[in-house]
Design a protein around this motif. Sequence first.
Motif, PDB file in Angstrom:
ATOM      1  N   GLU A  35      49.450  58.801  59.226  1.00 61.27           N
ATOM      2  CA  GLU A  35      47.804  58.349  59.108  1.00 61.27           C
ATOM      3  C   GLU A  35      47.990  57.153  58.740  1.00 61.27           C
ATOM      4  O   GLU A  35      47.085  56.247  58.791  1.00 61.27           O
ATOM      5  CB  GLU A  35      46.950  59.547  59.171  1.00 61.27           C
ATOM      6  N   ASP A  36      49.080  56.472  57.508  1.00 61.18           N
ATOM      7  CA  ASP A  36      49.003  55.971  57.639  1.00 61.18           C
ATOM      8  C   ASP A  36      49.489  54.354  57.433  1.00 61.18           C
ATOM      9  O   ASP A  36      49.449  53.522  57.399  1.00 61.18           O
ATOM     10  CB  ASP A  36      49.911  55.881  55.869  1.00 61.18           C
ATOM     11  N   LEU A  37      49.971  54.718  58.548  1.00 62.94           N
ATOM     12  CA  LEU A  37      51.171  54.195  59.762  1.00 62.94           C
ATOM     13  C   LEU A  37      50.116  53.295  61.369  1.00 62.94           C
ATOM     14  O   LEU A  37      49.479  54.371  61.363  1.00 62.94           O
ATOM     15  CB  LEU A  37      51.922  54.693  60.282  1.00 62.94           C
ATOM     16  N   ALA A  38      50.173  52.280  61.767  1.00 63.17           N
ATOM     17  CA  ALA A  38      49.703  51.528  62.623  1.00 63.17           C
ATOM     18  C   ALA A  38      50.686  50.991  63.307  1.00 63.17           C
ATOM     19  O   ALA A  38      51.387  50.300  62.967  1.00 63.17           O
ATOM     20  CB  ALA A  38      48.774  50.851  62.632  1.00 63.17           C
ATOM     21  N   LEU A  39      51.336  51.759  64.933  1.00 63.52           N
ATOM     22  CA  LEU A  39      52.319  50.648  65.737  1.00 63.52           C
ATOM     23  C   LEU A  39      51.918  49.652  66.318  1.00 63.52           C
ATOM     24  O   LEU A  39      50.897  50.105  66.719  1.00 63.52           O
ATOM     25  CB  LEU A  39      52.613  52.411  66.596  1.00 63.52           C
ATOM     26  N   PRO A  40      52.365  48.042  66.181  1.00 64.72           N
ATOM     27  CA  PRO A  40      52.499  47.430  66.856  1.00 64.72           C
ATOM     28  C   PRO A  40      52.844  47.758  68.371  1.00 64.72           C
ATOM     29  O   PRO A  40      53.969  48.276  68.710  1.00 64.72           O
ATOM     30  CB  PRO A  40      52.810  46.046  66.286  1.00 64.72           C
ATOM     31  N   LEU A  41      51.692  47.494  69.667  1.00 60.65           N
ATOM     32  CA  LEU A  41      52.204  47.202  71.374  1.00 60.65           C
ATOM     33  C   LEU A  41      51.780  46.177  71.158  1.00 60.65           C
ATOM     34  O   LEU A  41      51.246  45.097  71.654  1.00 60.65           O
ATOM     35  CB  LEU A  41      52.147  48.249  71.669  1.00 60.65           C
ATOM     36  N   ALA A  89      48.682  49.405  49.404  1.00 58.13           N
ATOM     37  CA  ALA A  89      48.303  49.632  51.073  1.00 58.13           C
ATOM     38  C   ALA A  89      48.016  51.016  51.385  1.00 58.13           C
ATOM     39  O   ALA A  89      48.068  52.264  51.682  1.00 58.13           O
ATOM     40  CB  ALA A  89      49.689  49.253  51.637  1.00 58.13           C
ATOM     41  N   ASP A  90      46.655  51.055  51.996  1.00 59.54           N
ATOM     42  CA  ASP A  90      47.005  52.511  53.033  1.00 59.54           C
ATOM     43  C   ASP A  90      46.539  52.231  54.255  1.00 59.54           C
ATOM     44  O   ASP A  90      46.493  53.492  54.349  1.00 59.54           O
ATOM     45  CB  ASP A  90      44.515  51.583  53.072  1.00 59.54           C
ATOM     46  N   LEU A  91      47.438  51.101  54.343  1.00 62.03           N
ATOM     47  CA  LEU A  91      47.341  50.813  56.092  1.00 62.03           C
ATOM     48  C   LEU A  91      49.002  50.448  56.664  1.00 62.03           C
ATOM     49  O   LEU A  91      48.808  49.111  55.754  1.00 62.03           O
ATOM     50  CB  LEU A  91      46.272  50.450  56.936  1.00 62.03           C
ATOM     51  N   ILE A  92      49.802  50.921  57.187  1.00 57.64           N
ATOM     52  CA  ILE A  92      51.166  50.287  57.263  1.00 57.64           C
ATOM     53  C   ILE A  92      51.025  49.615  58.161  1.00 57.64           C
ATOM     54  O   ILE A  92      51.305  50.904  59.364  1.00 57.64           O
ATOM     55  CB  ILE A  92      52.034  50.414  56.859  1.00 57.64           C
ATOM     56  N   LEU A  93      50.522  48.081  58.793  1.00 57.80           N
ATOM     57  CA  LEU A  93      51.599  47.973  60.562  1.00 57.80           C
ATOM     58  C   LEU A  93      53.491  47.805  60.618  1.00 57.80           C
ATOM     59  O   LEU A  93      53.706  46.818  59.578  1.00 57.80           O
ATOM     60  CB  LEU A  93      50.831  46.936  60.706  1.00 57.80           C
ATOM     61  N   THR A  94      53.578  49.067  61.899  1.00 53.79           N
ATOM     62  CA  THR A  94      55.239  48.385  60.949  1.00 53.79           C
ATOM     63  C   THR A  94      55.841  49.552  62.944  1.00 53.79           C
ATOM     64  O   THR A  94      54.957  49.756  63.151  1.00 53.79           O
ATOM     65  CB  THR A  94      55.362  49.385  60.233  1.00 53.79           C
ATOM     66  N   TYR A  95      56.869  48.749  63.126  1.00 56.58           N
ATOM     67  CA  TYR A  95      57.239  49.452  64.012  1.00 56.58           C
ATOM     68  C   TYR A  95      58.348  50.446  63.907  1.00 56.58           C
ATOM     69  O   TYR A  95      58.988  50.310  64.747  1.00 56.58           O
ATOM     70  CB  TYR A  95      58.408  47.571  65.016  1.00 56.58           C
ATOM     71  N   HIS A  96      58.352  50.702  62.119  1.00 58.86           N
ATOM     72  CA  HIS A  96      59.160  52.087  62.466  1.00 58.86           C
ATOM     73  C   HIS A  96      57.761  53.352  62.822  1.00 58.86           C
ATOM     74  O   HIS A  96      58.562  54.367  62.216  1.00 58.86           O
ATOM     75  CB  HIS A  96      59.349  51.938  60.852  1.00 58.86           C
ATOM     76  N   ALA A  97      56.711  53.235  63.141  1.00 63.65           N
ATOM     77  CA  ALA A  97      56.026  53.607  62.957  1.00 63.65           C
ATOM     78  C   ALA A  97      56.429  55.751  63.679  1.00 63.65           C
ATOM     79  O   ALA A  97      56.085  56.356  63.391  1.00 63.65           O
ATOM     80  CB  ALA A  97      54.150  53.851  63.407  1.00 63.65           C
ATOM     81  N   LEU A  98      56.895  55.435  64.600  1.00 57.98           N
ATOM     82  CA  LEU A  98      57.061  56.540  65.307  1.00 57.98           C
ATOM     83  C   LEU A  98      57.812  57.321  64.784  1.00 57.98           C
ATOM     84  O   LEU A  98      57.774  58.661  64.550  1.00 57.98           O
ATOM     85  CB  LEU A  98      57.476  56.174  66.464  1.00 57.98           C
ATOM     86  N   ASP A  99      59.280  56.568  64.639  1.00 63.50           N
ATOM     87  CA  ASP A  99      60.122  57.604  63.593  1.00 63.50           C
ATOM     88  C   ASP A  99      60.365  57.679  62.749  1.00 63.50           C
ATOM     89  O   ASP A  99      60.638  59.063  62.088  1.00 63.50           O
ATOM     90  CB  ASP A  99      61.329  56.246  64.055  1.00 63.50           C
ATOM     91  N   ALA A 100      59.031  57.065  61.760  1.00 59.87           N
ATOM     92  CA  ALA A 100      59.043  57.330  60.496  1.00 59.87           C
ATOM     93  C   ALA A 100      58.034  59.220  60.382  1.00 59.87           C
ATOM     94  O   ALA A 100      57.942  59.658  59.910  1.00 59.87           O
ATOM     95  CB  ALA A 100      58.244  56.253  59.474  1.00 59.87           C
ATOM     96  N   ALA A 101      56.859  58.833  61.401  1.00 60.41           N
ATOM     97  CA  ALA A 101      56.014  60.154  61.980  1.00 60.41           C
ATOM     98  C   ALA A 101      56.825  61.420  62.463  1.00 60.41           C
ATOM     99  O   ALA A 101      57.387  62.399  61.347  1.00 60.41           O
ATOM    100  CB  ALA A 101      55.278  59.490  62.756  1.00 60.41           C
TER     101      ALA A 101
END
Length: 327
Positions: free
Chosen positions: A31-37, A309-321
Motif C-alpha cells: 500500500e506504500d506503492l503506486a503504479l504509473p500507467l 515517503a508515505d507513497l512511492i510512485l514506481t514502475y517496480h510496484a507490481l514486482d515489489a508487491a
Amino acid sequence: MTHENLIHRPRRLRRTPQIRRMVRETRLLPEDLALPLFIVPGVAVRKPVVSMPGVAQLSIDQAVLVAKEAQDLGLGGIILFGIPKSKDSTGSDAVDPNGIVQSAIRAIKAELPELWVIADTCLCEYTDHAHCGVLRGQEIDNDATLEILGRAAVSYAEAGVDMVAPSGMMDGMVGAIRAALDNAGHTLVPILSYAVKYASAYYGPFRDAAENTPTFGDRRAYQMDPANRREALREARLDIEQGADWLMVKPGLAYMDILRELRDRFDLPLAVYNVSGEYAMIKAAAANGWIDEQRVVMETLTGFKRAGADLILTYHALDAARWMQDA
C-alpha cells in the motif's frame, strides 16, 4: 576495554532472520506503492517501452487488467498518463471530457471502484511541442496555462478520479487547480503536487513512454536546478499555502536529502517518484548479471520510505508487491 568486558554487542540483534524482522525499523508494504500507467488509444494494445523493460503503453482495456492486478496485490493506487491520438498547441485533449485519461478513469473506476486512481495533470503529453504549457513565442505563458490546468483537473474529477497531481511546475498551479475544483463542486478531490520537481537527466526513458520529448529547448526554465536545496523548501511552502494536500519530490535517488528535509519540516503526506531512469538503470544492471534485482529494488524502495515517503510512485510496484507476498 578488553573483549571480555564488552557490554554492547549490536550483532546480537542481527544473528537470525527472526530477530532482524523483530527489530526492523522501517517496513515497506504494497500500500506504500503506486503504479504509473501510460494510456494510448486502441484496443488490445500493449506496446513495450524499449528503454523501460517490463513497462508498456496500454490501451484502456489493457489498463483495466493491469489496474486489477495492482488492486489484487494491494497497491496504494495507480497514476495515469495519457498519450492522445492527436496533439495540438494547447493540449486540448487534456480538457476533453472524452479524452484518453478521462475515458481511462471512467473505465477503471467502473470495474474497480475501490482502487485509488490519480491523474497526472500536465500538458506535456498533449501539446504538439511537448512543453508543459501553452506558448507565447518560445516561452510558456504561465497564467494562460493555469486556466487550462484547472479545466483539466475538473474534467478528471468529473470522470471520477480520486486525486489530481499537477506536475508542470507552473507558478500558482496548486491554487488555480484548487479554485477550479472548488468552484465546480469538487471540494473533496485532493491535490498531490509535484512541489519539488527537478530538471533531471533521470527522466530520459519517460519521454519514450509518454512521447513527450520537447521539439525545441528543454524544461529547465520551469523545472528546478538540481543544485538547489533551499528553493525546494520555498516551493513546498508555496504549494502548502495554496492548498496542496500532498507534496512530492521527483526524482528520488539523487534527492534523498530533499525528501528527508521536507519530511522534517512539513507535516503533509509526502510522496516520491522513483523515476524512469532510476528504473532503467536497475533493469540494465540486472540484465547484465551485475546486481540482484530483487534485493536492489527492495533496498531502494525501503530507502525512500526510511527517508520519509508515505507513497512511492514506481514502475517496480507490481514486482515489489509480489516479492513482499513471497517473503
